[in-house]
Design a protein around this motif. Sequence first.
Motif, PDB file in Angstrom:
ATOM      1  N   GLY A  30       0.822  -1.202   0.000  1.00  0.00           N
ATOM      2  CA  GLY A  30       0.000   0.000   0.000  1.00  0.00           C
ATOM      3  C   GLY A  30       0.859   1.255   0.000  1.00  0.00           C
ATOM      4  N   ILE A  31       1.943   1.218   0.770  1.00  0.00           N
ATOM      5  CA  ILE A  31       2.842   2.376   0.825  1.00  0.00           C
ATOM      6  C   ILE A  31       3.506   2.602  -0.529  1.00  0.00           C
ATOM      7  CG2 ILE A  31       5.042   3.174   1.795  1.00  0.00           C
ATOM      8  CD1 ILE A  31       4.098   2.124   4.492  1.00  0.00           C
ATOM      9  N   ARG A  32       3.928   1.512  -1.180  1.00  0.00           N
ATOM     10  CA  ARG A  32       4.525   1.643  -2.515  1.00  0.00           C
ATOM     11  C   ARG A  32       3.500   2.225  -3.488  1.00  0.00           C
ATOM     12  NH1 ARG A  32       8.395   2.878  -4.455  1.00  0.00           N
ATOM     13  NH2 ARG A  32       9.023   1.457  -6.086  1.00  0.00           N
ATOM     14  N   ALA A  33       2.260   1.757  -3.384  1.00  0.00           N
ATOM     15  CA  ALA A  33       1.208   2.285  -4.251  1.00  0.00           C
ATOM     16  C   ALA A  33       1.031   3.783  -4.007  1.00  0.00           C
ATOM     17  CB  ALA A  33      -0.104   1.545  -4.002  1.00  0.00           C
ATOM     18  N   MET A  34       1.031   4.170  -2.727  1.00  0.00           N
ATOM     19  CA  MET A  34       0.900   5.591  -2.384  1.00  0.00           C
ATOM     20  C   MET A  34       2.047   6.403  -2.980  1.00  0.00           C
ATOM     21  SD  MET A  34      -1.606   6.863  -0.684  1.00  0.00           S
ATOM     22  CE  MET A  34      -3.088   6.229   0.079  1.00  0.00           C
ATOM     23  N   GLN A  35       3.266   5.863  -2.879  1.00  0.00           N
ATOM     24  CA  GLN A  35       4.427   6.585  -3.412  1.00  0.00           C
ATOM     25  C   GLN A  35       4.298   6.777  -4.916  1.00  0.00           C
ATOM     26  OE1 GLN A  35       7.501   4.026  -1.899  1.00  0.00           O
ATOM     27  NE2 GLN A  35       7.751   5.211  -0.005  1.00  0.00           N
ATOM     28  N   GLN A  36       3.791   5.745  -5.599  1.00  0.00           N
ATOM     29  CA  GLN A  36       3.599   5.870  -7.041  1.00  0.00           C
ATOM     30  C   GLN A  36       2.509   6.891  -7.360  1.00  0.00           C
ATOM     31  OE1 GLN A  36       5.202   4.477  -9.577  1.00  0.00           O
ATOM     32  NE2 GLN A  36       6.635   3.344  -8.281  1.00  0.00           N
ATOM     33  N   LEU A  37       1.441   6.878  -6.571  1.00  0.00           N
ATOM     34  CA  LEU A  37       0.360   7.838  -6.794  1.00  0.00           C
ATOM     35  C   LEU A  37       0.832   9.261  -6.493  1.00  0.00           C
ATOM     36  CD1 LEU A  37      -2.752   5.999  -5.304  1.00  0.00           C
ATOM     37  CD2 LEU A  37      -2.167   6.296  -7.704  1.00  0.00           C
ATOM     38  N   GLN A  38       1.748   9.356  -5.522  1.00  0.00           N
ATOM     39  CA  GLN A  38       2.284  10.682  -5.170  1.00  0.00           C
ATOM     40  C   GLN A  38       3.037  11.284  -6.341  1.00  0.00           C
ATOM     41  OE1 GLN A  38       1.823  13.033  -3.274  1.00  0.00           O
ATOM     42  NE2 GLN A  38       3.370  13.362  -1.692  1.00  0.00           N
ATOM     43  N   GLU A  39       3.668  10.416  -7.162  1.00  0.00           N
ATOM     44  CA  GLU A  39       4.389  10.932  -8.322  1.00  0.00           C
ATOM     45  C   GLU A  39       3.441  11.538  -9.346  1.00  0.00           C
ATOM     46  OE1 GLU A  39       7.095   8.011  -9.876  1.00  0.00           O
ATOM     47  OE2 GLU A  39       8.141   7.915  -7.954  1.00  0.00           O
ATOM     48  N   LEU A  40       2.224  11.005  -9.387  1.00  0.00           N
ATOM     49  CA  LEU A  40       1.229  11.533 -10.321  1.00  0.00           C
ATOM     50  C   LEU A  40       0.497  12.747  -9.754  1.00  0.00           C
ATOM     51  CD1 LEU A  40      -0.486   8.163 -11.367  1.00  0.00           C
ATOM     52  CD2 LEU A  40       1.007   9.536 -12.806  1.00  0.00           C
ATOM     53  N   ASN A  41       0.671  12.942  -8.443  1.00  0.00           N
ATOM     54  CA  ASN A  41      -0.096  13.959  -7.740  1.00  0.00           C
ATOM     55  C   ASN A  41       0.481  15.358  -7.989  1.00  0.00           C
ATOM     56  OD1 ASN A  41      -1.763  15.279  -5.977  1.00  0.00           O
ATOM     57  ND2 ASN A  41      -0.930  14.336  -4.125  1.00  0.00           N
ATOM     58  N   PRO A  42      -0.327  16.286  -8.493  1.00  0.00           N
ATOM     59  CA  PRO A  42       0.201  17.621  -8.770  1.00  0.00           C
ATOM     60  C   PRO A  42       0.548  18.402  -7.491  1.00  0.00           C
ATOM     61  CG  PRO A  42      -2.162  17.542  -9.196  1.00  0.00           C
ATOM     62  CD  PRO A  42      -1.725  16.136  -8.938  1.00  0.00           C
ATOM     63  N   ASP A  43      -0.229  18.224  -6.444  1.00  0.00           N
ATOM     64  CA  ASP A  43       0.057  18.928  -5.191  1.00  0.00           C
ATOM     65  C   ASP A  43       0.516  17.920  -4.147  1.00  0.00           C
ATOM     66  OD1 ASP A  43       0.056  20.256  -2.759  1.00  0.00           O
ATOM     67  OD2 ASP A  43      -1.582  21.582  -3.356  1.00  0.00           O
ATOM     68  N   LYS A  44       1.810  18.001  -3.772  1.00  0.00           N
ATOM     69  CA  LYS A  44       2.397  16.950  -2.941  1.00  0.00           C
ATOM     70  C   LYS A  44       1.888  16.947  -1.498  1.00  0.00           C
ATOM     71  CE  LYS A  44       4.915  15.633  -6.389  1.00  0.00           C
ATOM     72  NZ  LYS A  44       4.239  14.677  -7.268  1.00  0.00           N
ATOM     73  N   GLU A  45       1.184  17.979  -1.085  1.00  0.00           N
ATOM     74  CA  GLU A  45       0.726  18.010   0.299  1.00  0.00           C
ATOM     75  C   GLU A  45      -0.749  17.647   0.441  1.00  0.00           C
ATOM     76  OE1 GLU A  45       1.873  21.507   2.391  1.00  0.00           O
ATOM     77  OE2 GLU A  45       3.929  20.785   2.530  1.00  0.00           O
ATOM     78  N   ILE A  46      -1.465  17.710  -0.677  1.00  0.00           N
ATOM     79  CA  ILE A  46      -2.891  17.382  -0.635  1.00  0.00           C
ATOM     80  C   ILE A  46      -3.121  16.050  -1.344  1.00  0.00           C
ATOM     81  CG2 ILE A  46      -5.204  18.133  -1.281  1.00  0.00           C
ATOM     82  CD1 ILE A  46      -4.176  20.993  -1.225  1.00  0.00           C
ATOM     83  N   ALA A  47      -3.862  15.169  -0.686  1.00  0.00           N
ATOM     84  CA  ALA A  47      -4.113  13.850  -1.263  1.00  0.00           C
ATOM     85  C   ALA A  47      -4.886  13.966  -2.573  1.00  0.00           C
ATOM     86  CB  ALA A  47      -4.900  13.003  -0.264  1.00  0.00           C
ATOM     87  N   SER A  48      -4.485  13.178  -3.561  1.00  0.00           N
ATOM     88  CA  SER A  48      -5.228  13.145  -4.824  1.00  0.00           C
ATOM     89  C   SER A  48      -6.445  12.233  -4.653  1.00  0.00           C
ATOM     90  CB  SER A  48      -4.325  12.630  -5.937  1.00  0.00           C
ATOM     91  OG  SER A  48      -4.008  11.277  -5.708  1.00  0.00           O
ATOM     92  N   PRO A  49      -7.458  12.363  -5.524  1.00  0.00           N
ATOM     93  CA  PRO A  49      -8.628  11.497  -5.425  1.00  0.00           C
ATOM     94  C   PRO A  49      -8.254  10.012  -5.445  1.00  0.00           C
ATOM     95  CG  PRO A  49      -9.040  13.233  -6.998  1.00  0.00           C
ATOM     96  CD  PRO A  49      -7.600  13.364  -6.590  1.00  0.00           C
ATOM     97  N   ALA A  50      -7.273   9.654  -6.277  1.00  0.00           N
ATOM     98  CA  ALA A  50      -6.866   8.253  -6.340  1.00  0.00           C
ATOM     99  C   ALA A  50      -6.331   7.784  -4.989  1.00  0.00           C
ATOM    100  CB  ALA A  50      -5.810   8.060  -7.420  1.00  0.00           C
ATOM    101  N   MET A  51      -5.578   8.665  -4.297  1.00  0.00           N
ATOM    102  CA  MET A  51      -5.049   8.309  -2.983  1.00  0.00           C
ATOM    103  C   MET A  51      -6.173   8.074  -1.988  1.00  0.00           C
ATOM    104  SD  MET A  51      -1.994  11.032  -2.703  1.00  0.00           S
ATOM    105  CE  MET A  51      -0.326  10.463  -2.776  1.00  0.00           C
ATOM    106  N   CYS A  52      -7.201   8.903  -2.079  1.00  0.00           N
ATOM    107  CA  CYS A  52      -8.335   8.741  -1.174  1.00  0.00           C
ATOM    108  C   CYS A  52      -9.050   7.425  -1.443  1.00  0.00           C
ATOM    109  CB  CYS A  52      -9.314   9.906  -1.322  1.00  0.00           C
ATOM    110  SG  CYS A  52      -8.624  11.476  -0.787  1.00  0.00           S
ATOM    111  N   THR A  53      -9.176   7.065  -2.722  1.00  0.00           N
ATOM    112  CA  THR A  53      -9.828   5.797  -3.062  1.00  0.00           C
ATOM    113  C   THR A  53      -9.027   4.625  -2.501  1.00  0.00           C
ATOM    114  OG1 THR A  53     -10.536   6.840  -5.116  1.00  0.00           O
ATOM    115  CG2 THR A  53     -10.808   4.463  -4.958  1.00  0.00           C
ATOM    116  N   LEU A  54      -7.703   4.679  -2.681  1.00  0.00           N
ATOM    117  CA  LEU A  54      -6.862   3.602  -2.167  1.00  0.00           C
ATOM    118  C   LEU A  54      -7.028   3.463  -0.658  1.00  0.00           C
ATOM    119  CD1 LEU A  54      -4.647   1.490  -2.723  1.00  0.00           C
ATOM    120  CD2 LEU A  54      -2.968   3.271  -2.303  1.00  0.00           C
TER     121      LEU A  54
END
Lengths: 177, 208
Positions: free
Chosen positions: B111-135
């Motif tokens: 899950g942490i690896r998935a989050m790290q990958q999603l963070q790379e796609l995330n435009p704002d590094k401090e605010i969770a992206s919708p995909a992160m919230c779904t995960l």
Amino acid sequence: MLGWINLLSAWAVPVMITFIPLYAYFKRVPVYESFVDGAKDGFSTAIGIIPHLVGMMVAISVFRASGALDFFVGWMTPLLESLRVPPEVLPLGILRPLTGTGSLAFTTDLIKTYGPDSMIGRIASTVQGSTDTTLYVLTVYFGAVGIKNGRYALKVGLFSDIIGFIAAICVCLLLFS
Amino acid sequence: MVNKIWLALILIGFIFAALKGDINIVTQAAFEGAATGVTVCFGLISVLVFWLGIMRLAEDAGLVKKISKLLGPVVSFLFPDVPKNHPAMGYILSNMSANLLGLGNAATPMGIRAMQQLQELNPDKEIASPAMCTLLALNTASITLIPTTLIAIRLNFNSANPAEIVGSTLLATAVATAAAIVADRWYRRRSIRRKLPPTIPPTLSLKR
């Protein structure tokens, strides 16, 4: 069916940790170096989570030790009794999203006191097995990547915890009584 | 919301301890909680180091990409804004299957690896992206096939049928997961409607 499931869960990890390195080896990956390289991330990730987890654990620990939890449970008891729900399981519903070890200890205690095959024991087992510790998951996952604003994630998590708790009780009352 | 819950927990605890006339509880519980936090993290080190090592092997061997290609359609329904064949998909899938099998300690590193990958796609590094919230939603409710720990505990206390809770757990988690997905979708839509317009002007003004 059950034997098959148990077999699967026993074999899953050993097979994974053998198959993956073997597959990588045949793909000409320098297996040991690659493993160590990835493993390095694990250490920094774990250290990075410490502040988040300490913060959360302090708040939860203070809340529980002060007796606030017991108070809210006592307050809800009459309502639950009128719904045929054993009030003994309510603390579990509140504890489950907050602390994994705490709720596991509580479940064990319920099972020990009322027996694993009592309605309370079954509901406790189902509740404990069915949701994950929302605050812990949120803290660890978002902490690991440095997310400060989790947006609506917590609301969704807590909402599904409530639904899961109610579902666990309903399913047990239906299946086992 | 985390801010409010965190503050509320401490504040309510403080008030109850004060009313009980035993304010020492607060100090004691705070330091006990801090110790627990560190202990849990140290327990996590071994698991994280080991599994992230294995996951790196899977990644270098191209396994993660392969899995994501194979099962992509299922996950792309849940994560519409993650590009197909992106490595995040593979990790999301491994995380979900580990949860399904009740391999709690293997699910977290994935899950942490998935989050790290999603963070790379995330435009704002401090605010969770919708995909992160779904995960996250999927993880807190996670459909469970085998609640291993619970079966073991029931066995310990001489249950006549320790595994009878498999069915009830599966049903309850299915309901919880469905609720999580619906709620996630609802909030996702609402946040897109609300937040999209105001985020564009500030970036423009910065460039000027």
